[in-house]
Scaffold this motif. Structure first.
Motif, PDB file in Angstrom:
ATOM      1  N   TRP A  24       0.807  -1.215   0.000  1.00 13.07           N
ATOM      2  CA  TRP A  24       0.000   0.000   0.000  1.00 13.07           C
ATOM      3  C   TRP A  24       0.840   1.265   0.000  1.00 13.07           C
ATOM      4  O   TRP A  24       0.289   2.379   0.018  1.00 13.07           O
ATOM      5  CB  TRP A  24      -0.985  -0.029   1.168  1.00 13.07           C
ATOM      6  CG  TRP A  24      -1.933  -1.163   0.975  1.00 13.07           C
ATOM      7  CD1 TRP A  24      -1.971  -2.334   1.672  1.00 13.07           C
ATOM      8  CD2 TRP A  24      -2.931  -1.277  -0.044  1.00 13.07           C
ATOM      9  NE1 TRP A  24      -2.941  -3.157   1.155  1.00 13.07           N
ATOM     10  CE2 TRP A  24      -3.545  -2.536   0.100  1.00 13.07           C
ATOM     11  CE3 TRP A  24      -3.369  -0.440  -1.067  1.00 13.07           C
ATOM     12  CZ2 TRP A  24      -4.574  -2.973  -0.736  1.00 13.07           C
ATOM     13  CZ3 TRP A  24      -4.387  -0.872  -1.893  1.00 13.07           C
ATOM     14  CH2 TRP A  24      -4.977  -2.124  -1.725  1.00 13.07           C
ATOM     15  N   GLU A  34      -1.088  -2.282  -6.816  1.00 14.65           N
ATOM     16  CA  GLU A  34      -1.848  -2.039  -8.045  1.00 14.65           C
ATOM     17  C   GLU A  34      -0.944  -2.072  -9.266  1.00 14.65           C
ATOM     18  O   GLU A  34      -1.326  -2.585 -10.328  1.00 14.65           O
ATOM     19  CB  GLU A  34      -2.581  -0.698  -7.956  1.00 14.65           C
ATOM     20  CG  GLU A  34      -3.722  -0.699  -6.964  1.00 14.65           C
ATOM     21  CD  GLU A  34      -4.424   0.646  -6.876  1.00 14.65           C
ATOM     22  OE1 GLU A  34      -4.089   1.574  -7.667  1.00 14.65           O
ATOM     23  OE2 GLU A  34      -5.310   0.775  -6.015  1.00 14.65           O
ATOM     24  N   ARG A  57      -8.426  -5.125   2.812  1.00 15.10           N
ATOM     25  CA  ARG A  57      -8.039  -4.114   1.820  1.00 15.10           C
ATOM     26  C   ARG A  57      -7.538  -4.786   0.542  1.00 15.10           C
ATOM     27  O   ARG A  57      -7.888  -4.369  -0.561  1.00 15.10           O
ATOM     28  CB  ARG A  57      -6.966  -3.214   2.431  1.00 15.10           C
ATOM     29  CG  ARG A  57      -6.749  -1.949   1.689  1.00 15.10           C
ATOM     30  CD  ARG A  57      -5.821  -1.046   2.491  1.00 15.10           C
ATOM     31  NE  ARG A  57      -5.557   0.164   1.744  1.00 15.10           N
ATOM     32  CZ  ARG A  57      -4.596   1.008   2.040  1.00 15.10           C
ATOM     33  NH1 ARG A  57      -3.795   0.768   3.076  1.00 15.10           N
ATOM     34  NH2 ARG A  57      -4.403   2.087   1.311  1.00 15.10           N
ATOM     35  N   TYR A  58      -6.732  -5.825   0.685  1.00 11.44           N
ATOM     36  CA  TYR A  58      -6.260  -6.561  -0.491  1.00 11.44           C
ATOM     37  C   TYR A  58      -7.427  -7.254  -1.202  1.00 11.44           C
ATOM     38  O   TYR A  58      -7.516  -7.239  -2.426  1.00 11.44           O
ATOM     39  CB  TYR A  58      -5.194  -7.585  -0.118  1.00 11.44           C
ATOM     40  CG  TYR A  58      -3.810  -7.006   0.065  1.00 11.44           C
ATOM     41  CD1 TYR A  58      -3.150  -6.376  -0.986  1.00 11.44           C
ATOM     42  CD2 TYR A  58      -3.146  -7.108   1.278  1.00 11.44           C
ATOM     43  CE1 TYR A  58      -1.874  -5.848  -0.823  1.00 11.44           C
ATOM     44  CE2 TYR A  58      -1.871  -6.588   1.446  1.00 11.44           C
ATOM     45  CZ  TYR A  58      -1.241  -5.958   0.396  1.00 11.44           C
ATOM     46  OH  TYR A  58       0.022  -5.438   0.546  1.00 11.44           O
ATOM     47  N   LEU A  61      -9.459  -5.507  -3.829  1.00 16.89           N
ATOM     48  CA  LEU A  61      -8.927  -5.404  -5.192  1.00 16.89           C
ATOM     49  C   LEU A  61      -9.571  -6.436  -6.120  1.00 16.89           C
ATOM     50  O   LEU A  61      -9.388  -6.389  -7.333  1.00 16.89           O
ATOM     51  CB  LEU A  61      -7.408  -5.592  -5.194  1.00 16.89           C
ATOM     52  CG  LEU A  61      -6.596  -4.503  -4.495  1.00 16.89           C
ATOM     53  CD1 LEU A  61      -5.130  -4.930  -4.372  1.00 16.89           C
ATOM     54  CD2 LEU A  61      -6.718  -3.182  -5.245  1.00 16.89           C
TER      55      LEU A  61
END
Length: 188
Positions: A24, A34, A57-58, A61
Motif C-alpha cells: 500500500w 496495483e 483491503r487486499y 482489489l
C-alpha cells in the motif's frame, strides 16, 4: 504450458519500510500492489495475494488474499505453501509486491525455460544476482515445500538451489527486478 496462477507476495513485515505494508506504499502516485497486478495480470490465468495484514483491503482489489498458515512471518515460501493449499495443482508465477517494473515477458521466458528442462522451478537472474522471488514453480513441488517448511524457516535462494531450479537470464532488463524496500527507494 497453460497460463500459471499469479501469486503476489505481500506477506512481509515491511521492516525496512518503517513497518508499513509495502503493497500500500505509494510510488508514482499509486500503491505498489496495483502496479504489480497491472503488469502481472496479462501474464497469468488469475491472481492471488499472499498477505498477513490488511487482508480486507487486499481482497477489495478483487482477488483472493491468503495469509500464511504458519505463525511469525516465516517468509515467502510460507506464502507459496498457503497458495498451493488454497489452489492445489496450479503452476505458480511468484512476484514480490515491491517490484512495480515487473517484466512483461516474465511468465513467457520462465515458462520457456521450464518447458525445455526437467527442473521443478525457474527463477530469474538480473545479470548481477539471483532474483528468487521472481519464480515459476511446478505444482509437484507443493509436497516437498510442506515437508521442508515443517523443519523450520527456509531461505528462499537456498531452497531453490537445493531443489535444482533452473536459472533464467534477464540481464537485458535488470530494471524489471528493482525492489522498493526503503522510503529512499521511492524517490526517483
Amino acid at each position: 504450458m497453460l497460463p500459471p496462477l499469479g501469486l503476489v507476495l505481500a506477506g512481509g513485515q515491511g521492516r525496512r519500510m518503517g513497518g508499513r505494508n509495502k503493497g500500500w506504499v505509494e510510488y508514482q502516485g499509486r500503491p505498489l500492489v496495483e502496479q504489480v497486478i497491472e503488469r502481472l495480470r496479462p501474464q497469468v490465468d488469475s491472481i492471488v495475494i499472499s498477505a498477513n495484514t490488511d487482508i480486507d483491503r487486499y481482497q477489495a482489489l478483487g482477488f483472493p488474499c491468503l495469509p500464511d498458515t504458519r505463525p511469525d512471518y516465516p517468509g515467502p515460501l510460507a506464502g507459496i505453501a498457503a497458495t498451493w493449499a488454497h489452489a492445489p495443482g496450479h503452476t505458480l508465477l511468484c512476484v514480490p509486491v515491491d517490484a512495480p517494473h515487473l517484466a512483461p515477458n516474465l511468465a513467457a521466458r520462465l515458462g520457456q525455460a521450464l518447458g525445455s528442462c526437467a527442473a521443478p522451478a525457474a527463477i530469474a537472474h538480473d545479470g548481477e544476482r539471483l532474483q528468487p522471488l521472481f519464480a515459476l514453480l511446478r505444482p509437484d513441488l507443493a509436497a516437498r515445500l510442506e515437508t521442508d517448511l515443517a523443519h523450520g524457516p527456509l531461505a528462499v535462494g537456498r531452497w531453490f538451489r537445493d531443489i535444482g531450479a533452473t536459472v533464467v537470464d534477464f540481464s537485458d532488463q535488470p530494471g524489471a527486478f528493482v525492489n522498493l524496500n526503503t522510503p529512499e527507494d521511492l524517490v526517483g
